[in-house]
Design an enzyme around this catalytic site. Structure first.
Site, short mmCIF file in Angstrom:
data_model
loop_
_atom_site.label_atom_id
_atom_site.label_comp_id
_atom_site.label_asym_id
_atom_site.label_seq_id
_atom_site.Cartn_x
_atom_site.Cartn_y
_atom_site.Cartn_z
N GLU A 81 0.78 -1.09 -0.11
CA GLU A 81 0.09 0.08 0.25
C GLU A 81 0.87 1.15 -0.15
O GLU A 81 1.93 1.14 0.51
CB GLU A 81 -0.99 -0.06 1.24
N CYS A 90 -6.56 1.01 2.88
CA CYS A 90 -7.63 2.26 2.87
C CYS A 90 -7.63 3.18 1.73
O CYS A 90 -8.38 3.75 1.46
CB CYS A 90 -7.50 2.94 4.10
N ASN A 110 -12.03 -3.22 0.51
CA ASN A 110 -10.91 -3.61 1.67
C ASN A 110 -11.58 -3.79 3.05
O ASN A 110 -11.88 -4.86 3.07
CB ASN A 110 -10.09 -2.04 1.52
N GLU A 111 -11.76 -2.78 3.70
CA GLU A 111 -12.07 -3.18 5.08
C GLU A 111 -13.52 -2.55 5.27
O GLU A 111 -13.93 -1.82 6.23
CB GLU A 111 -11.20 -2.44 6.13
O1 AHR Z 1 -2.08 -1.22 6.76
C1 AHR Z 1 -2.49 0.26 7.39
C2 AHR Z 1 -3.88 0.36 7.16
O2 AHR Z 1 -4.73 -0.47 8.08
C3 AHR Z 1 -4.79 -0.23 5.75
O3 AHR Z 1 -4.75 0.78 4.83
C4 AHR Z 1 -5.98 -0.72 6.20
O4 AHR Z 1 -6.66 -1.87 5.44
C5 AHR Z 1 -5.93 -0.94 7.73
O5 AHR Z 1 -6.79 -0.61 8.59
#
Ligand code: AHR
Length: 664
Positions: free
Chosen positions: A52, A251, A382-383
């Site tokens: 990321e 994120c 993602n989350e």
């Molecule tokens: O790894 C950092 C963040 O942690 C990522 O972007 C997210 O998916 C998680 O909350």
């Protein structure tokens, strides 16, 4: 210690002690490794990496560009640039001044600058790089820019690389001409290594010059590519032999708002046409504000696919599902307006796999890769959590499976490994028949050790699990004080025996986040740390590497008194066969402060008399690796002897031991 010793003295221990003359000062653990039957294949994807663009991991990190804001696209177009001899509130008759200009019909590259030079001897334009520029003596750098003469007669652009004190360490003069945009390229070789160099531009003649895409790259990138990646960083990734590459987040996929989500289509094609975007981590944490953090997308989806291919890793792109980050705005796309988002997913599959006569397959071919990337997985969201996610996921699921039934869709169970969001997400996704569910856990080292049994009870016939983001937090999630110390790495190692033991269910795993710039970070802990010149793996990196490069091909059982080793006497273990290498692999993690004598008893196959043990150990749980001591905690190789069906091994205090023994 004494009680442990008494507890584990069985016949085998006595026999082994007689055979090998081993000391009796340590407790003795008798493990049975059953090679007579395999339980499940270890998937090639078992250990992968998750990239990321957080902590300056892309721009300022993996992406080797040294100029920050090279095309003046930041919200403040001159951010990263300075004009030390100019004053905004003066006519600058003794120097000059540069101003941003917006193209009226621009698509991606919206701005350029108009450099007005009134006194060639006085005007200077500087770029500060990403917390400086790492420049190496004797290496070649490619300096490029676009320019057009607008007024008067500026006849040359002079580029100087400067050291920290402002001394010139390389210089080149590039003649410019003509009122049309032209691209200029020269190579430049500095005579000194500096961690925080910078670029200075001066101009010959006076007048006005349009300037855009000012870029400085080392020519020595990974695989020597132009627009390439930093070699040392890719090397560290490649050394992990990752089974997959999950990208581009995190994120960052979701965006703090929908408008700022990651849109892959804007990251492919000519680099100069890719529109920049503010990085969502820019102002996420008040304690680590990085207002100069943007995404140039020079490292875009094509480059991610290419990197996956280079490393032999399955590409695993994650796309927005129509919900902005729920930790931020949580903006929703109405279900009946989701079509463009779904189309992005379908088009991505075409981009990756489609023939060159499809519209998106042609884009890939035009970028130099007519062969398909053979993408097998796609992640939706993602989350995300709650009914909002499930509703949207269903729309994607239907559209993707209808058009591309062979593509495996990765769904997500939200940000936490338990609680309401998790329970709800798992239940719904199971009902839908989700193929792979992504779980995330950022928890304490104790949690990791306690959860070595987490997957033992998961349904073998249910969805497969992707442990997509995990890392033990020495303080707390998102705390700037988290450390990549041995305590966290050892806890992860213990937990990973549980991932491996459950390879029937857990088929992809990755640590998070992957990388951090020593000065540009927002989040700790991180697996790899780098500055402008150097990079190193943390103890957590070496744990990942030991698992990934010793995963084997088939899961077998390792037990003590018929039970899995999941923390009894602070020991954890998992075992596999490596049918390619013809070896048995046993991983033993000792989280105790005592050394432990391990008696490995093998059943089902004959072993050669000697094997090796790759050991990571450290008695100080607070110990970390650092730029000064990059391999303080790193694997050492020891020998192990086998007598018939038994091998004795002393697992040091606080150690991960990967035992590899050839099979006859
Ligand atoms: O790894 C950092 C963040 O942690 C990522 O972007 C997210 O998916 C998680 O909350």
């Amino acid at each position: 210690m004494i009680s442990q010793t008494l507890k584990k003295t069985g016949l085998m221990a006595v026999l082994a002690s007689a055979l090998f003359g081993s000391p009796t000062a340590f407790s003795q653990q008798e493990l049975m490794v059953d090679m007579s039957k395999t339980i499940a294949p270890i998937q090639p994807t078992m250990y992968g990496i998750f990239f990321e663009d957080i902590n300056f991991a892309a721009d300022g990190g993996l992406y080797a560009e040294l100029i920050k804001n090279r095309s003046f696209e930041f919200t403040i177009p001159m951010m990263g640039w300075s004009q030390p001899n100019s004053d905004r509130h003066s006519y600058n008759n003794e120097s000059g001044f540069a101003m941003p200009v917006k193209y009226f019909e621009g698509q991606g590259n919206l701005n350029f600058i108009r450099v007005q030079v009134k006194n060639a001897g006085g005007y200077e334009l500087h770029n500060e790089g990403f917390r400086g520029m790492g420049i190496k003596e004797g290496n070649t750098y490619r300096f490029t820019f676009d320019a057009k003469q607008m007024e008067g007669a500026i006849s040359a652009v002079n580029a100087f690389l400067l050291d920290e004190e402002g001394n010139t360490i390389a210089e080149v003069s590039v003649p410019v001409s003509g009122s049309e945009w032209k691209n200029y390229t020269v190579e430049i070789v500095p005579n000194k290594t500096v961690m925080k160099g910078s670029l200075k531009l001066t101009f010959d003649g006076t007048g006005e010059l349009g300037l855009d895409m000012v870029s400085l790259f080392p020519t020595d990138t990974w695989n020597g590519r132009e627009n390439g990646l930093r070699k040392d960083l890719v090397q560290l990734l490649n050394d992990l032999d990752p089974g997959f590459l999950r990208f581009p987040g995190g994120c960052i996929v979701e965006g703090r708002t929908l408008a700022r989500r990651y849109q892959w289509k804007k990251t492919v094609g000519p680099v100069e046409e890719r529109p920049s975007l503010v990085n969502r981590w820019n102002t996420e944490f008040d304690h680590r504000l990085t207002p100069d953090y943007y995404q140039s997308f020079g490292l875009g989806f094509f480059e991610y696919f290419q990197l996956s291919e280079d490393m032999g890793a399955e590409p695993l792109p994650i796309l927005s599902c129509g919900i902005a980050c729920q930790f931020n705005t949580g903006e929703l796309v109405p279900i009946d307006e989701l079509e463009p988002y779904v189309q992005d997913a379908l088009d991505l599959i075409e981009f990756a796999n489609g023939s060159t006569d499809t519209p998106w397959g042609k884009v890939r071919a035009d970028m130099g890769h007519p062969e398909p990337f053979n993408m097998k997985y796609i992640g939706v969201g993602n989350e995300q959590w709650g009914p909002e996610y499930i509703e949207r996921y269903k729309v994607f699921n239907q559209a993707i499976s209808e058009k591309y039934p062979d593509i495996i869709i990765v769904s997500g169970s939200g940000p936490f490994p338990d609680g309401d969001y998790f329970e709800y997400g798992m239940k719904e996704l199971k009902e839908i028949g989700a193929e792979i569910i992504d779980e995330h856990y950022y928890r304490s080292p104790e949690w990791f050790k306690e959860n070595a049994t987490r997957y033992d009870s998961y349904d073998r016939n249910g969805p497969k699990i992707f442990a997509g983001e995990y890392a033990a937090q020495s303080v707390a999630i998102a705390s700037p004080d988290n450390k990549n110390n041995w305590d966290t790495a050892l806890a992860e190692a213990a937990f990973m025996t549980g991932l491996e033991r459950n390879a029937e269910v857990v088929q992809l795993t990755s640590y998070a986040p992957l990388m951090a710039h020593a000065e540009g970070w927002q989040w700790t802990p991180d697996m790899i740390w780098f500055n402008n010149l150097e990079s190193y793996g943390t103890p957590n990196y070496y744990v990942q590497k030991l698992y990934s490069t010793n995963k084997g091909t088939d899961l077998i059982s390792v037990t003590q008194d018929g039970k899995n080793l999941v923390g009894q006497d602070e020991l954890y273990a998992s075992a596999t066969l490596d049918s390619k290498a013809g070896e048995v692999i046993v991983k033993v993690v000792n989280t105790s402060s005592d050394a432990q004598e391990v008696s490995l008893n093998f059943k089902g196959k004959k072993l050669k008399g000697k094997g090796k043990v790759l050991v990571l150990k450290e008695e100080n749980l607070s110990q970390e690796n650092s730029f000064e001591s990059q391999k303080e905690i790193s694997p050492v190789t020891e020998e192990i002897k086998v007598k018939d069906t038994t091998a004795m091994y002393e697992a040091s205090p606080y150690s991960l031991n990967v035992i590899r023994i050839p099979i006859k």
